[in-house]
Write an enzyme that holds these catalytic residues in place. Structure first.
Site, PDB file in Angstrom:
ATOM      1  N   HIS A 178       0.820  -1.225   0.000  1.00  8.54           N
ATOM      2  CA  HIS A 178       0.000   0.000   0.000  1.00  8.54           C
ATOM      3  C   HIS A 178       0.855   1.277   0.000  1.00  8.54           C
ATOM      4  O   HIS A 178       0.303   2.378  -0.002  1.00  8.54           O
ATOM      5  CB  HIS A 178      -0.930   0.014   1.215  1.00  8.54           C
ATOM      6  CG  HIS A 178      -1.982  -1.058   1.181  1.00  8.54           C
ATOM      7  ND1 HIS A 178      -2.822  -1.241   0.101  1.00  8.54           N
ATOM      8  CD2 HIS A 178      -2.311  -2.025   2.080  1.00  8.54           C
ATOM      9  CE1 HIS A 178      -3.638  -2.262   0.351  1.00  8.54           C
ATOM     10  NE2 HIS A 178      -3.338  -2.770   1.529  1.00  8.54           N
ATOM     11  N   ASP A 214      -2.780 -10.614  -2.734  1.00  7.65           N
ATOM     12  CA  ASP A 214      -3.345 -10.164  -1.457  1.00  7.65           C
ATOM     13  C   ASP A 214      -4.824  -9.834  -1.685  1.00  7.65           C
ATOM     14  O   ASP A 214      -5.243  -9.487  -2.792  1.00  7.65           O
ATOM     15  CB  ASP A 214      -2.582  -8.916  -0.993  1.00  7.65           C
ATOM     16  CG  ASP A 214      -2.978  -8.451   0.397  1.00  7.65           C
ATOM     17  OD1 ASP A 214      -2.265  -8.788   1.352  1.00  7.65           O
ATOM     18  OD2 ASP A 214      -4.014  -7.743   0.515  1.00  7.65           O
ATOM     19  N   HIS A 216      -6.383  -7.324  -0.880  1.00  2.00           N
ATOM     20  CA  HIS A 216      -6.602  -5.899  -1.171  1.00  2.00           C
ATOM     21  C   HIS A 216      -5.732  -5.450  -2.339  1.00  2.00           C
ATOM     22  O   HIS A 216      -4.642  -5.972  -2.547  1.00  2.00           O
ATOM     23  CB  HIS A 216      -6.264  -5.064   0.066  1.00  2.00           C
ATOM     24  CG  HIS A 216      -6.993  -5.523   1.290  1.00  2.00           C
ATOM     25  ND1 HIS A 216      -6.417  -6.358   2.215  1.00  2.00           N
ATOM     26  CD2 HIS A 216      -8.261  -5.293   1.696  1.00  2.00           C
ATOM     27  CE1 HIS A 216      -7.312  -6.621   3.167  1.00  2.00           C
ATOM     28  NE2 HIS A 216      -8.435  -6.000   2.877  1.00  2.00           N
ATOM     29  N   ASP A 304      -4.544 -12.986   2.999  1.00  3.84           N
ATOM     30  CA  ASP A 304      -5.764 -12.515   3.669  1.00  3.84           C
ATOM     31  C   ASP A 304      -7.013 -12.682   2.817  1.00  3.84           C
ATOM     32  O   ASP A 304      -8.108 -12.302   3.238  1.00  3.84           O
ATOM     33  CB  ASP A 304      -5.609 -11.053   4.140  1.00  3.84           C
ATOM     34  CG  ASP A 304      -5.069 -10.137   3.066  1.00  3.84           C
ATOM     35  OD1 ASP A 304      -4.811 -10.596   1.946  1.00  3.84           O
ATOM     36  OD2 ASP A 304      -4.888  -8.935   3.358  1.00  3.84           O
ATOM     37  N   TYR A 343      -3.886 -12.473   8.283  1.00  2.00           N
ATOM     38  CA  TYR A 343      -4.023 -12.052   9.683  1.00  2.00           C
ATOM     39  C   TYR A 343      -4.686 -13.079  10.591  1.00  2.00           C
ATOM     40  O   TYR A 343      -4.851 -12.819  11.771  1.00  2.00           O
ATOM     41  CB  TYR A 343      -4.785 -10.717   9.729  1.00  2.00           C
ATOM     42  CG  TYR A 343      -4.127  -9.684   8.857  1.00  2.00           C
ATOM     43  CD1 TYR A 343      -2.958  -9.058   9.262  1.00  2.00           C
ATOM     44  CD2 TYR A 343      -4.622  -9.387   7.580  1.00  2.00           C
ATOM     45  CE1 TYR A 343      -2.316  -8.145   8.451  1.00  2.00           C
ATOM     46  CE2 TYR A 343      -3.989  -8.469   6.756  1.00  2.00           C
ATOM     47  CZ  TYR A 343      -2.835  -7.851   7.193  1.00  2.00           C
ATOM     48  OH  TYR A 343      -2.197  -6.964   6.378  1.00  2.00           O
TER      49      TYR A 343
END
Ligand SMILES: [Zn+2]
Length: 361
Positions: A178, A214, A216, A304, A343
């Site tokens: 990010h 990922d 995201h 995740d 996570y």
């Protein structure tokens, strides 16, 4: 360093550093409320345990200077992260309100500035918002050491590929995808995957791709290479248009610009998507980078997207991650996998191991 590698084809060297445990998040501010963070040091131990059990050789990260890091990030961002916590602790803030971690309170957005030039803020609590773009990515005493160690993990994995490993895995923490050229956020501080891609370019690979699995969208990596023709970025992720981070970018109509036109591919998925469509998307990304003639690959390996993960609504299984590893490993190019999110502590390590097993075959 690789002399004790087990004979299995699936063996992938794992690079780690004990310093990556030094970043302790805690009290991330989300919608104004301090919450317990999920990007915790124990993630490192869970992954280490699983990859060791799977027989992958574990090696310590070697130190690297900032040469490649400063090709990816503005020197001002790197200097900010290196020094801001000390400056914060020397300011009146810790005594005034008890806040011992760096958290921004104001952000000089383009709309706020309205075309005026932004000056470097003198107050450290205001400068925090010139580099950090959210309130959930706090800088504590060990954050810089951990983030910089994660960069060394990524660079060492690139070294191992240069020394003959087909695939190497960097157990990076905190994650990085990010982080843009000049701003950090999304629980990320330095962009490990972008550093790995830049290091592969420096090692002589003319065309490199980052494939980001990922849950995201990796807005930082996407932005860093958006105008570049030599580093492609492809991602499968939960649709930001369905209300998910990073919210503002990560849509299918973002395809690159200038020399990078056509070298970005976003595949957003609806919440609730499971192995079927997710694996087909990873396979589509693999076919896309093969068609681009990519010579080396970085995998932003966030796990995740898994069904049990608290941070995303995707429903991928360990078998899905195995299929993803097979699709990406099937490209047959030198590959550096870099840890991103993931996570759910009980399943995190197994998901990484499942992907590496297939990636290394
Ligand atoms: Zn994520």
């Amino acid at each position: 360093m690789l002399t004790n590698m087990p004979s299995s084809n699936a063996s992938v060297p794992v690079v780690w550093s004990g310093d990556t445990r030094l970043h302790v998040p805690g009290a991330e501010v989300w919608v104004g409320v301090p919450t317990p963070g999920t990007e915790v040091p124990e993630r490192v131990d869970e992954v280490l345990g699983a990859v060791r059990a799977a027989g992958h050789p574990v090696v310590e990260a070697r130190g690297h200077d900032d040469t490649v890091l400063l090709r990816v990030h503005d020197a001002a961002l790197v200097e900010h992260l290196r020094t801001v916590h000390d400056e914060w602790m020397a300011s009146e803030i810790p005594e005034l309100v008890g806040q011992r971690k760096v958290v921004p309170y104001a952000f000089p957005t383009e709309a706020m500035l309205g075309g005026l030039p932004a000056h470097r803020a003198v107050a450290v609590h205001a400068r925090a918002g010139q580099f950090g773009y959210d309130t959930m990515t706090l800088v504590g005493a060990g954050t810089w050491a951990a983030a910089r160690a994660a960069v060394d993990c990524a660079l060492t994995a690139v070294d191992l590929v240069g020394e003959g490993a087909q695939v190497a895995y960097a157990l990076c923490r905190p994650p990085g995808h990010h982080v843009t050229r000049a701003a950090y956020g999304g629980s990320c501080y330095l962009n490990n995957a972008a550093v790995a891609a830049e290091a592969l370019r420096a090692a002589g690979h003319e065309r490199v791709a980052v494939i980001d699995v990922d849950a995201h969208h990796g807005n930082g990596t996407a932005a860093i290479f958006y105008e570049r023709g030599d580093v492609a970025y492809g991602s499968v992720h939960v649709d930001p248009g369905a209300g998910w981070f990073p919210h503002y970018v990560g849509f299918a109509d973002e395809t690159g610009t200038g020399a990078g036109a056509g070298t970005t591919l976003n595949l957003p998925l609806a919440p609730g998507s499971d192995d079927g469509v997710w694996c087909r998307s990873v396979e589509q990304l693999a076919a896309w980078v093969a068609a681009l003639g990519v010579e080396a690959l970085v995998v932003s390996l966030g796990v995740d997207a898994a069904a049990d993960d608290p941070e995303s609504p995707l429903l991928v299984t360990a078998d899905g991650y195995r299929r993803a590893g097979a699709a990406l490993g099937g490209l047959g190019v030198p590959t550096v996998a870099v840890q991103e999110g993931g996570y759910h502590l009980p399943s995190l390590g197994g998901l990484v191991a499942a992907c590496l097993e297939a990636l290394g075959e």
